[in-house]
Design a protein around this motif. Sequence first.
Motif, PDB file in Angstrom:
ATOM      1  N   PHE A 112     -12.480   8.688  -7.881  1.00  0.00           N
ATOM      2  CA  PHE A 112     -11.462   8.598  -6.833  1.00  0.00           C
ATOM      3  C   PHE A 112     -11.851   7.434  -5.942  1.00  0.00           C
ATOM      4  CE2 PHE A 112      -9.851   9.387  -2.567  1.00  0.00           C
ATOM      5  CZ  PHE A 112      -8.504   9.578  -2.843  1.00  0.00           C
ATOM      6  N   ASP A 113     -10.883   6.570  -5.607  1.00  0.00           N
ATOM      7  CA  ASP A 113     -11.235   5.352  -4.889  1.00  0.00           C
ATOM      8  C   ASP A 113      -9.987   4.783  -4.222  1.00  0.00           C
ATOM      9  OD1 ASP A 113     -12.058   2.853  -4.019  1.00  0.00           O
ATOM     10  OD2 ASP A 113     -13.231   2.429  -5.815  1.00  0.00           O
ATOM     11  N   VAL A 114      -9.974   4.766  -2.886  1.00  0.00           N
ATOM     12  CA  VAL A 114      -8.788   4.276  -2.187  1.00  0.00           C
ATOM     13  C   VAL A 114      -8.709   2.753  -2.148  1.00  0.00           C
ATOM     14  CG1 VAL A 114      -8.507   6.339  -0.761  1.00  0.00           C
ATOM     15  CG2 VAL A 114      -9.936   4.438   0.073  1.00  0.00           C
ATOM     16  N   THR A 115      -9.722   2.057  -2.654  1.00  0.00           N
ATOM     17  CA  THR A 115      -9.618   0.596  -2.753  1.00  0.00           C
ATOM     18  C   THR A 115      -8.874   0.175  -4.016  1.00  0.00           C
ATOM     19  OG1 THR A 115     -11.708   0.219  -3.946  1.00  0.00           O
ATOM     20  CG2 THR A 115     -11.841   0.382  -1.544  1.00  0.00           C
ATOM     21  N   VAL A 116      -8.213   1.110  -4.673  1.00  0.00           N
ATOM     22  CA  VAL A 116      -7.514   0.833  -5.934  1.00  0.00           C
ATOM     23  C   VAL A 116      -6.216   0.058  -5.720  1.00  0.00           C
ATOM     24  CG1 VAL A 116      -6.087   2.934  -6.035  1.00  0.00           C
ATOM     25  CG2 VAL A 116      -7.008   1.941  -8.162  1.00  0.00           C
ATOM     26  N   GLY A 117      -5.884  -0.261  -4.483  1.00  0.00           N
ATOM     27  CA  GLY A 117      -4.622  -0.934  -4.177  1.00  0.00           C
ATOM     28  C   GLY A 117      -4.305  -2.152  -5.021  1.00  0.00           C
ATOM     29  N   PRO A 118      -5.248  -3.088  -5.246  1.00  0.00           N
ATOM     30  CA  PRO A 118      -4.927  -4.255  -6.076  1.00  0.00           C
ATOM     31  C   PRO A 118      -4.493  -3.885  -7.495  1.00  0.00           C
ATOM     32  CG  PRO A 118      -6.903  -4.673  -4.807  1.00  0.00           C
ATOM     33  CD  PRO A 118      -6.577  -3.222  -4.619  1.00  0.00           C
ATOM     34  N   ALA A 119      -5.089  -2.836  -8.056  1.00  0.00           N
ATOM     35  CA  ALA A 119      -4.710  -2.411  -9.403  1.00  0.00           C
ATOM     36  C   ALA A 119      -3.342  -1.752  -9.410  1.00  0.00           C
ATOM     37  CB  ALA A 119      -5.767  -1.456  -9.974  1.00  0.00           C
ATOM     38  N   VAL A 120      -3.040  -0.950  -8.380  1.00  0.00           N
ATOM     39  CA  VAL A 120      -1.726  -0.321  -8.274  1.00  0.00           C
ATOM     40  C   VAL A 120      -0.634  -1.394  -8.246  1.00  0.00           C
ATOM     41  CG1 VAL A 120      -0.239   1.079  -6.779  1.00  0.00           C
ATOM     42  CG2 VAL A 120      -2.630   1.736  -7.120  1.00  0.00           C
ATOM     43  N   LYS A 121      -0.876  -2.458  -7.504  1.00  0.00           N
ATOM     44  CA  LYS A 121       0.108  -3.534  -7.409  1.00  0.00           C
ATOM     45  C   LYS A 121       0.171  -4.352  -8.695  1.00  0.00           C
ATOM     46  CE  LYS A 121      -0.021  -3.815  -2.395  1.00  0.00           C
ATOM     47  NZ  LYS A 121      -0.430  -4.555  -1.183  1.00  0.00           N
ATOM     48  N   LEU A 122      -0.974  -4.604  -9.312  1.00  0.00           N
ATOM     49  CA  LEU A 122      -0.991  -5.406 -10.528  1.00  0.00           C
ATOM     50  C   LEU A 122      -0.214  -4.732 -11.655  1.00  0.00           C
ATOM     51  CD1 LEU A 122      -2.037  -7.925 -12.006  1.00  0.00           C
ATOM     52  CD2 LEU A 122      -4.141  -6.661 -12.511  1.00  0.00           C
ATOM     53  N   TRP A 123      -0.337  -3.423 -11.775  1.00  0.00           N
ATOM     54  CA  TRP A 123       0.377  -2.692 -12.826  1.00  0.00           C
ATOM     55  C   TRP A 123       1.859  -2.497 -12.500  1.00  0.00           C
ATOM     56  CZ3 TRP A 123      -1.014  -0.984 -17.640  1.00  0.00           C
ATOM     57  CH2 TRP A 123      -2.358  -1.121 -17.987  1.00  0.00           C
ATOM     58  N   GLY A 165      -9.660  -9.484   0.308  1.00  0.00           N
ATOM     59  CA  GLY A 165      -8.850  -9.082  -0.845  1.00  0.00           C
ATOM     60  C   GLY A 165      -8.837  -7.590  -1.095  1.00  0.00           C
ATOM     61  N   VAL A 166      -9.712  -6.836  -0.423  1.00  0.00           N
ATOM     62  CA  VAL A 166      -9.702  -5.378  -0.554  1.00  0.00           C
ATOM     63  C   VAL A 166      -8.381  -4.850   0.011  1.00  0.00           C
ATOM     64  CG1 VAL A 166     -10.811  -3.233   0.210  1.00  0.00           C
ATOM     65  CG2 VAL A 166     -12.213  -5.199  -0.466  1.00  0.00           C
ATOM     66  N   ASP A 167      -7.813  -3.861  -0.669  1.00  0.00           N
ATOM     67  CA  ASP A 167      -6.491  -3.344  -0.285  1.00  0.00           C
ATOM     68  C   ASP A 167      -6.500  -1.829  -0.458  1.00  0.00           C
ATOM     69  OD1 ASP A 167      -3.769  -3.526   0.474  1.00  0.00           O
ATOM     70  OD2 ASP A 167      -3.154  -3.422  -1.624  1.00  0.00           O
ATOM     71  N   LEU A 168      -6.435  -1.110   0.649  1.00  0.00           N
ATOM     72  CA  LEU A 168      -6.487   0.352   0.593  1.00  0.00           C
ATOM     73  C   LEU A 168      -5.115   0.924   0.250  1.00  0.00           C
ATOM     74  CD1 LEU A 168      -8.619   1.193   3.769  1.00  0.00           C
ATOM     75  CD2 LEU A 168      -9.394   0.630   1.453  1.00  0.00           C
ATOM     76  N   ASP A 169      -5.122   1.937  -0.607  1.00  0.00           N
ATOM     77  CA  ASP A 169      -3.918   2.679  -0.967  1.00  0.00           C
ATOM     78  C   ASP A 169      -4.244   4.158  -0.798  1.00  0.00           C
ATOM     79  OD1 ASP A 169      -1.922   4.136  -2.398  1.00  0.00           O
ATOM     80  OD2 ASP A 169      -1.395   2.339  -3.516  1.00  0.00           O
ATOM     81  N   LEU A 170      -3.583   4.820   0.150  1.00  0.00           N
ATOM     82  CA  LEU A 170      -3.879   6.225   0.448  1.00  0.00           C
ATOM     83  C   LEU A 170      -2.895   7.179  -0.214  1.00  0.00           C
ATOM     84  CD1 LEU A 170      -4.844   5.963   4.233  1.00  0.00           C
ATOM     85  CD2 LEU A 170      -6.290   5.764   2.200  1.00  0.00           C
ATOM     86  N   GLY A 171      -2.177   6.692  -1.228  1.00  0.00           N
ATOM     87  CA  GLY A 171      -1.216   7.543  -1.916  1.00  0.00           C
ATOM     88  C   GLY A 171      -1.845   8.738  -2.607  1.00  0.00           C
ATOM     89  N   GLY A 172      -3.159   8.722  -2.823  1.00  0.00           N
ATOM     90  CA  GLY A 172      -3.823   9.830  -3.499  1.00  0.00           C
ATOM     91  C   GLY A 172      -4.465  10.831  -2.573  1.00  0.00           C
ATOM     92  N   ILE A 173      -4.251  10.680  -1.256  1.00  0.00           N
ATOM     93  CA  ILE A 173      -4.925  11.586  -0.328  1.00  0.00           C
ATOM     94  C   ILE A 173      -4.120  11.897   0.932  1.00  0.00           C
ATOM     95  CG2 ILE A 173      -6.180   9.709   0.829  1.00  0.00           C
ATOM     96  CD1 ILE A 173      -8.617  11.610   0.999  1.00  0.00           C
ATOM     97  N   ALA A 174      -3.282  10.960   1.390  1.00  0.00           N
ATOM     98  CA  ALA A 174      -2.618  11.124   2.684  1.00  0.00           C
ATOM     99  C   ALA A 174      -1.617  12.274   2.693  1.00  0.00           C
ATOM    100  CB  ALA A 174      -1.912   9.828   3.088  1.00  0.00           C
TER     101      ALA A 174
END
Length: 342
Positions: A112-123, A165-174
Amino acid sequence: MKSLAVAVLSAAFCLPLHARADDVVTRAFRFLMGTSIRVEAQGGDEEGRAAAIDEAFAAVEEVDRLMSNYRPDSELSEVNRSAAARPARVSDPLLRVLEAAQSMSRASDGAFDVTVGPAVKLWGFFDKHPHEPTGAELQAIRPLVNFRNLVVDGPSRTVRFVRPGVDLDLGGIAKGFAVELAAGVLRRHGLNGLVDAGGNQYMVGKPLGKRQWSVGVRDPDAPNRLLGAIDMTEGSVSTSANDSNFLVSSDGRRYGHLLDPRTLRPSTACESVTIVSKDGTLADAMSKAAFVLGPQDGIALIDSYPDMGGVVAYRRSDGRVALRISKALAGKFHPAASPTSR
């Protein structure tokens, strides 16, 4: 923020003689955090239930205002813009969520990792434009997706990024945090009821005429059929699965939204994970971590939390869906006849 509806509340209502449901129950729906949210209040009088429901929705709205990465004016968006240059002071709610996220990241060794934002956007899960990244594209963002890039300083109430370049995505916890806050509103008003935000629910007190809630876990091969049901008292339920939130590429390939932060690719380790816990925030994060870890390691992680239970559905080598049940749910999960339980 996105979610998926995978668990169903199936508590039956048994009303006192001559009582009508409308006399003791008030329900309302609003579209928030990217999903339809239902708040149901039971008990008290109609005016009190309506006031509590409005306050509960206000709590969800505040979480969305602070933690949505779709809103450029949110606190999270400001952190993403500035925390690489200098420590960013954050509100108490955001600090609590980020501390919980980092705790789960450490416990799951990065599953589990909220820094996954760049991957969420890339896909293409952020803007809903499917894109299957090349190996070179994944390699380019590899240094950015690592929970150790996020430094949370509780005493100073600041967060900072180790690199730009780090990008937080809280879609998995908020959303788990939001439904727990909303449920707390019902509790403070002395009401029973529930908050249902698709893949995240929180039940308060007891359902009318029943001693406990019953939560169904859907069969991924037959959405109208259940794999089984969990008996539970007051608490949260978080379910993660790929069957209701996925992208289809131009060549017809289907990609589930649950990315493995370690590989930067959609995880196929499980079919679904359902977590029950008093802590809605950790339950939300755990459902993602256990999904990525797979049935064996996922259940082991769930079992390491004494007050948490889980049901992991996965696909066997013969194509059939099987189940693993955590120790805490022994005797509380009632499987249907078809799945294999272990």
